[in-house]
Write a protein that holds these residues in place. Sequence first.
Motif, short mmCIF file in Angstrom:
data_model
loop_
_atom_site.label_atom_id
_atom_site.label_comp_id
_atom_site.label_asym_id
_atom_site.label_seq_id
_atom_site.Cartn_x
_atom_site.Cartn_y
_atom_site.Cartn_z
N VAL A 15 0.84 -1.20 0.00
CA VAL A 15 0.00 0.00 0.00
C VAL A 15 0.88 1.25 0.00
CG1 VAL A 15 -1.70 1.31 1.32
CG2 VAL A 15 -1.93 -1.17 1.12
N ASP A 16 1.90 1.23 0.82
CA ASP A 16 2.79 2.41 0.88
C ASP A 16 3.46 2.65 -0.47
OD1 ASP A 16 2.12 2.89 3.47
OD2 ASP A 16 3.86 1.83 4.32
N ASN A 17 3.88 1.56 -1.09
CA ASN A 17 4.51 1.68 -2.40
C ASN A 17 3.51 2.23 -3.42
OD1 ASN A 17 5.25 -0.47 -5.06
ND2 ASN A 17 6.62 1.17 -4.43
N ALA A 18 2.26 1.76 -3.35
CA ALA A 18 1.24 2.26 -4.28
C ALA A 18 1.03 3.76 -4.07
CB ALA A 18 -0.08 1.51 -4.07
N LEU A 19 0.99 4.17 -2.81
CA LEU A 19 0.79 5.61 -2.53
C LEU A 19 1.99 6.41 -3.04
CD1 LEU A 19 -0.78 5.31 1.04
CD2 LEU A 19 -1.95 6.01 -1.06
N ALA A 20 3.17 5.86 -2.86
CA ALA A 20 4.37 6.57 -3.34
C ALA A 20 4.34 6.69 -4.86
CB ALA A 20 5.62 5.82 -2.89
N ALA A 143 -1.15 11.66 4.17
CA ALA A 143 -1.36 12.22 5.50
C ALA A 143 -1.93 11.20 6.47
CB ALA A 143 -2.29 13.44 5.39
N GLY A 144 -2.03 9.95 6.06
CA GLY A 144 -2.56 8.94 6.97
C GLY A 144 -3.94 8.49 6.54
N GLU A 145 -4.68 7.91 7.48
CA GLU A 145 -5.96 7.31 7.16
C GLU A 145 -7.12 8.23 7.49
OE1 GLU A 145 -6.48 3.39 8.80
OE2 GLU A 145 -4.86 2.57 7.56
N ARG A 146 -8.14 8.14 6.67
CA ARG A 146 -9.40 8.86 6.94
C ARG A 146 -10.51 7.83 6.97
NH1 ARG A 146 -11.15 13.01 2.88
NH2 ARG A 146 -10.33 11.73 1.16
N MET A 147 -11.49 8.06 7.84
CA MET A 147 -12.67 7.20 7.90
C MET A 147 -13.84 8.03 7.36
SD MET A 147 -11.55 4.57 9.87
CE MET A 147 -12.64 4.02 11.13
N LEU A 148 -14.46 7.51 6.31
CA LEU A 148 -15.54 8.29 5.69
C LEU A 148 -16.84 7.47 5.71
CD1 LEU A 148 -13.62 9.45 2.48
CD2 LEU A 148 -14.02 10.78 4.55
N SER A 149 -17.90 8.14 6.08
CA SER A 149 -19.20 7.50 5.91
C SER A 149 -19.45 7.38 4.42
CB SER A 149 -20.30 8.34 6.55
OG SER A 149 -20.48 9.52 5.78
N MET A 150 -20.41 6.53 4.03
CA MET A 150 -20.70 6.40 2.60
C MET A 150 -21.18 7.72 2.02
SD MET A 150 -19.69 3.64 1.35
CE MET A 150 -20.41 3.72 -0.27
N THR A 160 -15.91 10.07 -6.17
CA THR A 160 -15.78 9.75 -4.75
C THR A 160 -14.84 10.76 -4.09
OG1 THR A 160 -13.79 8.39 -4.94
CG2 THR A 160 -15.90 7.29 -5.34
N ALA A 161 -14.72 10.64 -2.75
CA ALA A 161 -13.87 11.56 -2.00
C ALA A 161 -12.41 11.11 -2.00
CB ALA A 161 -14.39 11.66 -0.56
N VAL A 162 -12.13 9.99 -2.68
CA VAL A 162 -10.75 9.51 -2.70
C VAL A 162 -9.92 10.42 -3.62
CG1 VAL A 162 -9.24 7.55 -3.17
CG2 VAL A 162 -11.57 7.15 -2.36
N ALA A 163 -8.90 11.06 -3.02
CA ALA A 163 -8.08 11.98 -3.82
C ALA A 163 -7.13 11.19 -4.71
CB ALA A 163 -7.29 12.89 -2.88
N GLN A 164 -6.56 11.89 -5.67
CA GLN A 164 -5.69 11.22 -6.65
C GLN A 164 -4.56 10.47 -5.97
OE1 GLN A 164 -2.36 11.97 -7.78
NE2 GLN A 164 -2.56 10.24 -9.21
N ASN A 165 -4.07 11.00 -4.85
CA ASN A 165 -2.92 10.35 -4.19
C ASN A 165 -3.35 9.49 -3.01
OD1 ASN A 165 -3.73 12.35 -2.49
ND2 ASN A 165 -1.71 13.31 -2.23
N GLU A 166 -4.61 9.06 -3.01
CA GLU A 166 -5.10 8.21 -1.92
C GLU A 166 -5.58 6.86 -2.47
OE1 GLU A 166 -6.98 10.98 1.53
OE2 GLU A 166 -8.17 10.85 -0.30
#
Lengths: 295, 797, 166
Positions: A15-20, A143-150, A160-166
């Motif tokens: 996951v970290d590699n994917a984010l990088a 910046a770490g993890e976010r918890m989002l309601s649907m 969706t709320a998922v940013a390009q780098n998330e």
Amino acid sequence: MQIPAPFDYVRASSVDNALALLDRHGAESRVVAGGHSLLPMMKLRLARPDWLIDINDLFELDYLLVDGPVMRIGAMTRHTTLLESDDVRRLFPIICDAERVIADPIVRNRGTIGGSLCQADPAEDLSTVCHVLEAVAVVRGPAGERMLSMAEFHRGPYETAVAQNELLIEVRVPIRAGSGSAYEKVERRVGDWAVAAAGASVTLAGDGTISQVAVGLTAVGLDHNVTEVEAILVGQAPAETLFIEAGRLASLACDPLADQRGPIDYKRHLADELTRRVLRVSCSRAAASVSDITI
Amino acid sequence: MTILEDRPSNPAAGDHDRPIGHGRMQRKEDPRFVRGKGHYIDDIVLPGMLHGAILRAPVAHARLVSIDTTEALAHPKVLAVITGSDLQALGLAWAPTLSMDVQAVLVTDKVRFQGQEVAFVVAEDRYAARDALELIEVEYDVLPPVVDARKAMDPGAPVIRDDLEGRTDNHIFDWEAGNKAETDAVFASADVVVKQEIVYPRVHPAPMETCGAVADFDPIDGRLTLYETTQAPHAHRTLFAMVSGIPEHKIRVVSPDIGGGFGNKVGIYPGYILAVVGSIVTGKPVKWVEDRSENLMSTSFARDYIMQGEIAATKDGKILALRTNVLADHGAFNATAQPTKYPAGFFHIFTGSYDLAAAHCTVTGVYTNKAPGGVAYACSFRVTEAVYLVERMVDILARKLDMDPAELRLRNFIKKEQFPYANKTGWEYDSGDYEPTMRLSMKMAGYDELRREQKEKRERGELMGIGISFFTETVGAGPRKDMDILGLGMADGAELRIHPTGKAVVRISVQSQGQGHETTFAQIVAEEIGIPPEDIDVVHGDTDQTPFGLGTYGSRSTPVSGAAVALVARKVREKARFIAAAMLETRPEDLEWEKGRWFVKGDPSVGKTMAEIAMGAHGTVALPEGIDGNLDAEVTYDPPNLTFPFGAYICVVDVDPGTGHVKVRRFIAVDDCGTRINPMIIEGQIHGGLTDGVGMALMEIIEFDAEGNCLGGSFMDYLIPTAMEVPDWETGFTVTPSPHHPIGAKGVGESATVGSPPAVVNAVVDALAPFGVVHMDMPCTPARVWEAMQGRTRPPV
Amino acid sequence: MQISMTINGTDVTREIEPRVLLVHFIRDDLRLTGTHWGCDTTNCGTCVVLMDGQPVKSCTVLAAMADGHTITTVEGLANGATLDPVQQGFMEEHGLQCGFCTPGMMLTARALLDHNPHPEPLEIREAISGQICRCTGYATIVRSIQWAAEHPAGAAAQTTEKEVHA
């Protein structure tokens, strides 16, 4: 045969590699999981990423865990895995109902829950299911993890709320004792996208009254649950008259478009009809689950 | 003879009960297919082969302003970009269609349908060819399109075919059959007349393999080898010779294994011609294979008939007459493949299986801004439309008369003793015995029990429908005095050679797209000359290897080519008699035939097998005068008439009253195709056609929006049944041989596609009877069924 | 880029463009033409191959995504001259006509039977519901797969073969 435009390909190792990698390759990079939404778009050249980041090796995201009050579903969990899980069938029959009618068995071998939710196609079934189950999306970024309601996660068609780098990494579904759920879809043919579909989840209190309910609709222009039904159902014992009223409210709440799958009034009718059906099944499944507990 | 379908309990190879010729045997082509060793068009790779791709028009009707190919030509892997003006210079911009019209190979003046061919790129690989399409810049001046065939003849409608000299409207043809005055008179005095508009929407054959070609032009000896997905290699060779100017003896057309045809692979498409031009221009072999969208958007569609039907009857249920006016949407070019004399194909068989006093039909063909075609998809030259019309009209009449639809049909069938039967539009039905077939289907279905169940269900608000269709096909085109395509008579040839060791090769002019010709034609020869089918090789699909003939479509392989093969085998058998006589030093007339052997009358121990005779023919036996030293023969078969297979189909559906979703619960099909060669293959042909019928009835349609955009351009929108939409078929058969076919076979390839759509629609309409629904048009999608339940039945186009 | 995979028990390594679809890699690079393609939209299933034993539609998998994986195509179904019972079943029960969808159907059938040796007809129909056959009407395909289920003879030899390749 249709062929994608050229791109560069890299396989993420974690996951970290994917984010990088997302960070490094920027706006023109896309993550590919099952690929069954993205690759057809690329073949039509409607999507043309410069970089494709393959996350199929992120086995760390392929899991189903019952963890106290929630079930944690890794984003790379394949549809087939969800469909074949005994825990899922026991706790969330709505997921099995939906998975049985998502595309076809072979596509379900590749497609993932994360891919489906992030594609956010208005005719996509799992978004509705997750809304109905009041799931939480766990999104990780630099910046770490976010918890989002649907409601926060799912912003609208294809958005969706998922940013390009998330990355969406997990879906958490609350487990409720005494609950039942169901999903029903009308399709022109097996494997087709929904003409319309509805999902429901119901929790029954000890006295048999409805303590919690959620109803969601697919492919009829509603990106959130039919909240209007809660007021008329909560606190009431399940009854056909209530389901009929809930169906009526659902048909009013939706905002379908006419297309090859049907005219507007038909789709509104389906919102009504299917809402009644899934509430009926959800209540009887909830009642069965209550009696299981008492036994 | 009436028998239920008999499947051997142990159908394994080595079933010793199987007769030497006709009977269930495994297919000879299967071993290569199950190993993945079939040889389809895209499997062909020639040394130095290049790849072509077609740029297609994004709009339905537009004037071509300019094409700029500079950037595409600069692509490092691109060898050529061909445009309409390049073809114009070569005189190849327009090609004849199979209906005496012309079609643009590449657009020169005007785009006439969405998906029309605009430019052709030839590149080193298929990826580069696709990439280069994006580099071609085209400017269009968009024109208003004609999408609705009903408006094609409106005054002031845009004229689509302004390329044709003097053309001021979109009219193609008017055609009629039957006697109008007589029919009108019967209608005028009938007790009951029922009218209904019936639309058979545009559908597409969509074989699993798309169309494609590999063209290999050798500039040294001027020879063209063209591998093509074609159902008619010989006709294509002649047409290519006529179009390209390459002499016919320098053209070899090879039709390799074909991944399904259904009529889609009869026509000559621009892509084939472009592959040839590409090969001529580059001096290298060029492959072109269309993608699925190209297949659905540009190649031969089917149907698109708007039919105004009328049926007249007495009040006690004697059907008197039928009449109809049809508006036929032929798209932008009249490219239907059908016999020249019949612009509406064999639609005038619309009198069906009934003994009528009069009948009359008119058909008007019009141009629209849609893909060209019209006859495709297993329709037996528009018999599908005809059967759909009559079988819907009979059901509507039954409703009007409050009669059971089975009873109404039984009461009106042409009687056994009336055959050969001359109908009111010019056909002579060769043979038939309809009532036993109908009765068998009802018995298999448990018809009375089904009606009882339906009654009970209706009382509970459940929607169950029972639909009947009884069809009469007309196939095996056709007698050369009546039938030709572009002047080529519709005959077929066959050559048979028995090698010295008694093994045989039979060469035929028709071509298989999955029908199992390599097996059934070997079985026909085996039956006639007594050599096991395993020892007979069937050669087909290569014009250099086979005699001339018009190919496989319209269920014509068995009725025409099957007859040719039986006759050529008989010719060889007769020749063998003379050679055997010489070998036995007796007279031919003193010999008697038993399967595989000539023997001396009254002394069966003295005789010669075919293998011995073959060796004798090629050996040193002194042959009688006029007998060549071989055991070979050839024939060209001109059928004296068409054949008329028939069948009774019963469909049972359940409709979800809440959603309109239709489930086909049961389907009973009793077919009579005359003499049966391989029951396993016949059953397979029927199963496939029934699935087509369910598809068309429930889901398949090529729709267009108001701008002429095709809405059925991929398998996401052009829906084809999966294993989940069809039931386990229940088949039965009766046998009424054709009196004029050498072995009595009638053909069966399209029977089920022709016969099944009305059974399904009749069942759906029957299910919806409690809502007062008398008719609904296909496809019976959930939405359309629900709308019908609301009293809104709308035509699909 | 360079990719390696095991196809029908043989290790292969090739240089490819990242965008090459698995179906084209199999057909064009490896010349295993038993795998077909019939649409571009993942609907028809003529391109089905087994990836690590599971059916996938190879027109919607990049060859790059199959790097490091095990692929079985129709050419890998038979054990030398001995056909897989599924192949035999398709011949016995007329499960094919034009043969175009057949390789994909047979591979799905093989995966189904490996997972569920005695499937009900409805389970068979569901398993092949992502694949279109235009010729057979499916009933004979269902019978063919049932035939294979009833005649697993030769399955032992086949297991050995698979173990050798794994």
